[in-house]
Design a protein around this motif. Structure first.
Motif, PDB file in Angstrom:
ATOM      1  N   GLU A   4     -63.501 -54.841 -17.717  1.00 54.37           N
ATOM      2  CA  GLU A   4     -62.372 -53.910 -17.028  1.00 54.37           C
ATOM      3  C   GLU A   4     -62.973 -53.947 -15.659  1.00 54.37           C
ATOM      4  O   GLU A   4     -64.164 -54.373 -15.165  1.00 54.37           O
ATOM      5  N   GLU A   5     -62.025 -52.993 -14.923  1.00 52.50           N
ATOM      6  CA  GLU A   5     -62.461 -52.808 -13.194  1.00 52.50           C
ATOM      7  C   GLU A   5     -63.991 -51.556 -13.295  1.00 52.50           C
ATOM      8  O   GLU A   5     -64.958 -51.991 -12.592  1.00 52.50           O
ATOM      9  N   LYS A   6     -64.286 -50.941 -14.358  1.00 48.01           N
ATOM     10  CA  LYS A   6     -65.105 -49.931 -14.243  1.00 48.01           C
ATOM     11  C   LYS A   6     -65.748 -50.725 -14.961  1.00 48.01           C
ATOM     12  O   LYS A   6     -67.415 -50.727 -14.255  1.00 48.01           O
ATOM     13  N   THR A   7     -66.535 -51.708 -15.224  1.00 42.92           N
ATOM     14  CA  THR A   7     -67.486 -52.868 -16.039  1.00 42.92           C
ATOM     15  C   THR A   7     -67.968 -53.222 -14.519  1.00 42.92           C
ATOM     16  O   THR A   7     -69.668 -53.147 -14.242  1.00 42.92           O
ATOM     17  N   ILE A   8     -66.804 -53.865 -13.709  1.00 42.00           N
ATOM     18  CA  ILE A   8     -67.967 -54.579 -12.323  1.00 42.00           C
ATOM     19  C   ILE A   8     -68.068 -53.094 -11.411  1.00 42.00           C
ATOM     20  O   ILE A   8     -69.483 -53.236 -11.620  1.00 42.00           O
ATOM     21  N   GLU A   9     -68.057 -51.845 -11.804  1.00 44.94           N
ATOM     22  CA  GLU A   9     -68.104 -51.136 -11.004  1.00 44.94           C
ATOM     23  C   GLU A   9     -69.552 -50.929 -11.748  1.00 44.94           C
ATOM     24  O   GLU A   9     -71.127 -50.133 -10.695  1.00 44.94           O
ATOM     25  N   SER A  10     -69.410 -50.436 -13.025  1.00 41.43           N
ATOM     26  CA  SER A  10     -71.186 -50.140 -13.060  1.00 41.43           C
ATOM     27  C   SER A  10     -72.170 -50.918 -13.110  1.00 41.43           C
ATOM     28  O   SER A  10     -73.560 -50.992 -12.797  1.00 41.43           O
ATOM     29  N   HIS A  11     -71.518 -51.973 -12.456  1.00 39.87           N
ATOM     30  CA  HIS A  11     -72.603 -53.215 -12.436  1.00 39.87           C
ATOM     31  C   HIS A  11     -73.271 -53.551 -10.754  1.00 39.87           C
ATOM     32  O   HIS A  11     -74.309 -53.925 -10.427  1.00 39.87           O
ATOM     33  N   LEU A  12     -72.359 -52.796 -10.169  1.00 43.03           N
ATOM     34  CA  LEU A  12     -72.873 -52.993  -8.485  1.00 43.03           C
ATOM     35  C   LEU A  12     -73.799 -52.264  -8.352  1.00 43.03           C
ATOM     36  O   LEU A  12     -74.347 -51.218  -8.854  1.00 43.03           O
ATOM     37  N   LEU A  13     -74.540 -52.482  -6.646  1.00 41.31           N
ATOM     38  CA  LEU A  13     -75.829 -51.906  -6.979  1.00 41.31           C
ATOM     39  C   LEU A  13     -75.439 -50.242  -6.235  1.00 41.31           C
ATOM     40  O   LEU A  13     -76.350 -49.524  -6.911  1.00 41.31           O
ATOM     41  N   LEU A  14     -74.665 -50.703  -5.342  1.00 41.90           N
ATOM     42  CA  LEU A  14     -74.346 -48.900  -4.443  1.00 41.90           C
ATOM     43  C   LEU A  14     -73.104 -48.578  -5.351  1.00 41.90           C
ATOM     44  O   LEU A  14     -71.776 -49.642  -5.290  1.00 41.90           O
ATOM     45  N   LYS A  15     -72.848 -47.555  -5.502  1.00 42.81           N
ATOM     46  CA  LYS A  15     -72.181 -47.004  -7.102  1.00 42.81           C
ATOM     47  C   LYS A  15     -71.362 -45.957  -6.349  1.00 42.81           C
ATOM     48  O   LYS A  15     -69.825 -45.327  -6.945  1.00 42.81           O
ATOM     49  N   HIS A  16     -71.095 -45.371  -5.236  1.00 44.09           N
ATOM     50  CA  HIS A  16     -70.452 -45.206  -4.465  1.00 44.09           C
ATOM     51  C   HIS A  16     -69.548 -45.392  -3.383  1.00 44.09           C
ATOM     52  O   HIS A  16     -69.686 -46.656  -2.738  1.00 44.09           O
ATOM     53  N   GLU A  17     -68.006 -44.264  -3.639  1.00 37.06           N
ATOM     54  CA  GLU A  17     -67.140 -44.725  -2.606  1.00 37.06           C
ATOM     55  C   GLU A  17     -67.087 -44.086  -1.052  1.00 37.06           C
ATOM     56  O   GLU A  17     -67.151 -42.864  -1.036  1.00 37.06           O
ATOM     57  N   PRO A  18     -67.029 -44.425  -0.248  1.00 38.42           N
ATOM     58  CA  PRO A  18     -67.792 -44.281   1.687  1.00 38.42           C
ATOM     59  C   PRO A  18     -65.811 -43.986   1.858  1.00 38.42           C
ATOM     60  O   PRO A  18     -65.071 -44.382   0.654  1.00 38.42           O
ATOM     61  N   ASP A  19     -65.895 -42.307   2.031  1.00 41.58           N
ATOM     62  CA  ASP A  19     -65.018 -41.832   3.165  1.00 41.58           C
ATOM     63  C   ASP A  19     -64.098 -42.806   4.115  1.00 41.58           C
ATOM     64  O   ASP A  19     -63.402 -42.491   4.199  1.00 41.58           O
ATOM     65  N   MET A  20     -65.388 -42.933   4.705  1.00 44.43           N
ATOM     66  CA  MET A  20     -65.334 -43.499   6.449  1.00 44.43           C
ATOM     67  C   MET A  20     -65.926 -44.595   6.186  1.00 44.43           C
ATOM     68  O   MET A  20     -67.142 -43.778   6.191  1.00 44.43           O
ATOM     69  N   VAL A  21     -65.097 -45.426   7.296  1.00 46.32           N
ATOM     70  CA  VAL A  21     -66.567 -47.239   7.204  1.00 46.32           C
ATOM     71  C   VAL A  21     -67.011 -46.549   9.151  1.00 46.32           C
ATOM     72  O   VAL A  21     -65.813 -46.918   9.170  1.00 46.32           O
ATOM     73  N   ILE A  22     -67.597 -46.683   9.685  1.00 49.12           N
ATOM     74  CA  ILE A  22     -68.276 -46.636  11.476  1.00 49.12           C
ATOM     75  C   ILE A  22     -68.371 -48.455  11.319  1.00 49.12           C
ATOM     76  O   ILE A  22     -69.710 -48.440  10.944  1.00 49.12           O
ATOM     77  N   ARG A  23     -67.641 -48.505  12.013  1.00 47.50           N
ATOM     78  CA  ARG A  23     -68.738 -50.492  13.055  1.00 47.50           C
ATOM     79  C   ARG A  23     -68.700 -49.431  14.341  1.00 47.50           C
ATOM     80  O   ARG A  23     -67.862 -50.051  14.870  1.00 47.50           O
TER      81      ARG A  23
END
Length: 224
Positions: free
Chosen positions: A155-174
């Motif tokens: 499920e989604e949590k399975t994929i998330e647990s295998h990601l390198l970066l597990k935190h979710e940014p509040d804002m992305v600055i380009r």
């Protein structure tokens, strides 16, 4: 020029005062996207160091920095990454000890890491979100093969647990761009996006403060 400097200083203090009135509204997790040329020319490397110290001063807990390596030919990419990794590692080593960091190369392998108590910095050099998700899927398939997990339980949590970066940014600055890279494409699905109207070489503390003020005014919908 003298009056411009005075105005900027006054405006910066004003923004800091505004943000201090609601410190809980300052994002705890920021992601910055810059290009390889932003680092290799002019004051790019010093600006990254200064940016990290600004975030420490503003009590931001987690920041991610993605260096978008634009060369498509493999030998050019490798040469560019080699020219970036060593000076970035040296710069990160010289940061205050309360700042921890993890650095990753284009394959997602850890180049260098250090624990920190106040701020954690994740630096990825050419390792984008498509590569990260591909690597996660391969690892999940390996787990299925080794009977560590059954396919129907993925499920989604399975994929998330295998990601390198597990935190979710509040804002992305380009910085100085009109399009995003594919960095953290899973994690940033609900992040607020901000494109600066100045290039990285001209990015100032006052620009970061304006971004944080803008974030405070936005009503986050988390995909709704």
């Amino acid at each position: 020029m003298k009056y411009i400097g005075i105005f900027s200083s006054v405006y910066e203090k004003y923004l800091l005062r505004e943000l201090s009135r609601s410190p809980d509204s300052i994002p705890g997790n920021l992601t910055l996207v810059i290009s390889e040329s932003d680092l290799l020319y002019g004051n790019g490397m010093d600006k990254v160091r200064t940016y990290i110290l600004w975030c420490l001063e503003l009590h931001i807990r987690v920041i991610s920095i993605y260096v978008d390596v634009l060369d498509t030919e493999e030998y050019l990419r490798l040469a560019t990454m080699a020219s970036l990794i060593d000076p970035l590692s040296l710069m990160m080593d010289q940061l205050p000890k309360e700042i921890g960091f993890e650095m990753y190369d284009a394959t997602g392998e850890t180049v260098k890491a250090r624990n920190g108590s106040l701020l954690m910095v994740y630096v990825a050099i050419g390792f984008g979100g498509r590569g990260e998700i591909t690597k996660a899927v391969r690892n999940i398939l390996e787990d299925v093969k080794n009977k560590k997990i059954s396919p129907e339980r993925i499920e989604e949590k399975t994929i998330e647990s295998h990601l390198l970066l597990k935190h979710e940014p509040d804002m992305v600055i380009r910085a100085g761009g009109k399009h995003l890279s594919d960095f953290m494409i899973w994690q940033s699905a609900y992040s607020e996006l901000f494109f600066t109207d100045v290039n990285w070489s001209g990015f100032r503390k006052i620009d970061l403060l304006r971004i944080l003020r803008d974030f405070r005014k936005r009503q986050r919908r988390y995909g709704k």
